[in-house]
Design a protein around this motif. Structure first.
Motif, short mmCIF file in Angstrom:
data_model
loop_
_atom_site.label_atom_id
_atom_site.label_comp_id
_atom_site.label_asym_id
_atom_site.label_seq_id
_atom_site.Cartn_x
_atom_site.Cartn_y
_atom_site.Cartn_z
N UNK A 1 32.37 -49.08 -16.96
CA UNK A 1 32.74 -50.24 -17.55
C UNK A 1 33.41 -49.70 -18.76
N UNK A 2 34.67 -50.50 -19.09
CA UNK A 2 35.17 -50.44 -20.12
C UNK A 2 35.02 -51.06 -21.42
N UNK B 1 35.16 -54.99 -21.90
CA UNK B 1 36.77 -55.36 -21.88
C UNK B 1 37.12 -55.29 -20.40
N UNK B 2 36.58 -54.58 -19.49
CA UNK B 2 36.97 -54.36 -18.19
C UNK B 2 36.29 -53.31 -17.34
N UNK C 1 41.04 -57.84 -21.33
CA UNK C 1 41.55 -57.70 -22.83
C UNK C 1 41.95 -56.22 -22.94
N UNK C 2 43.01 -56.46 -23.97
CA UNK C 2 43.67 -54.96 -24.33
C UNK C 2 43.49 -55.10 -25.80
N UNK C 3 42.78 -54.02 -26.49
CA UNK C 3 42.27 -54.20 -27.89
C UNK C 3 43.73 -53.55 -28.61
N UNK C 4 44.01 -53.84 -29.83
CA UNK C 4 45.17 -53.58 -30.49
C UNK C 4 44.45 -52.74 -31.55
N UNK C 5 43.34 -52.59 -32.03
CA UNK C 5 42.66 -51.80 -32.97
C UNK C 5 41.19 -51.19 -32.23
N UNK C 6 40.73 -50.09 -32.84
CA UNK C 6 39.41 -49.65 -32.29
C UNK C 6 40.07 -48.58 -31.26
N UNK C 7 38.95 -48.35 -30.47
CA UNK C 7 39.08 -47.28 -29.07
C UNK C 7 38.53 -48.00 -28.03
N UNK C 8 39.07 -47.49 -26.83
CA UNK C 8 38.57 -47.62 -25.53
C UNK C 8 37.51 -46.82 -25.24
N UNK C 9 36.44 -47.20 -24.48
CA UNK C 9 35.53 -45.97 -24.26
C UNK C 9 35.26 -46.50 -22.63
N UNK C 10 35.18 -45.52 -21.81
CA UNK C 10 34.77 -45.76 -20.48
C UNK C 10 33.48 -45.13 -19.99
N UNK C 11 32.31 -45.98 -19.81
CA UNK C 11 31.05 -45.22 -19.58
C UNK C 11 30.90 -45.87 -18.13
N UNK C 12 30.01 -44.78 -17.57
CA UNK C 12 29.49 -44.92 -16.36
C UNK C 12 28.53 -46.11 -16.08
N UNK C 13 28.94 -47.04 -15.04
CA UNK C 13 28.18 -48.00 -14.69
C UNK C 13 26.61 -47.88 -14.28
N UNK C 14 25.70 -48.45 -14.70
CA UNK C 14 24.32 -48.09 -14.32
C UNK C 14 23.73 -49.68 -14.28
#
Length: 70
Positions: free
Chosen positions: A12-13, A28-29, A46-59
């Motif tokens: 999950x993003x 966001x995705x 959504x694609x953020x213009x600020x902050x960071x994108x974190x991809x976490x394993x789905x559980x």
């Protein structure tokens, strides 16, 4: 994972703004592994213009917890 749907994402993003306990996480995705195992297909709502994108394993959450029960 064999009992889950083939469309279940592997990750999950999230858009994360801030740090520590003050961080704001917004889903966001999602991401699915490619059949050849050499990458991922990513779907962003959504694609953020600020902050960071974190991809976490789905559980998945247990059904009772997801429904608000105990």
């Amino acid at each position: 994972m064999a009992t889950e749907s083939i469309n279940t994402p592997a990750f999950i993003l999230y858009r994360v703004e801030g740090n520590g306990e003050n961080a704001n996480w917004t889903k966001i995705g999602a991401a699915w592994p490619n059949r050849d195992g050499k990458g991922f297909s990513i779907r962003c709502e959504a694609v953020p213009l600020q902050g960071r994108i974190v991809m976490r394993a789905y559980s998945p959450k247990p059904k009772a917890e997801a429904a608000g029960g105990r």
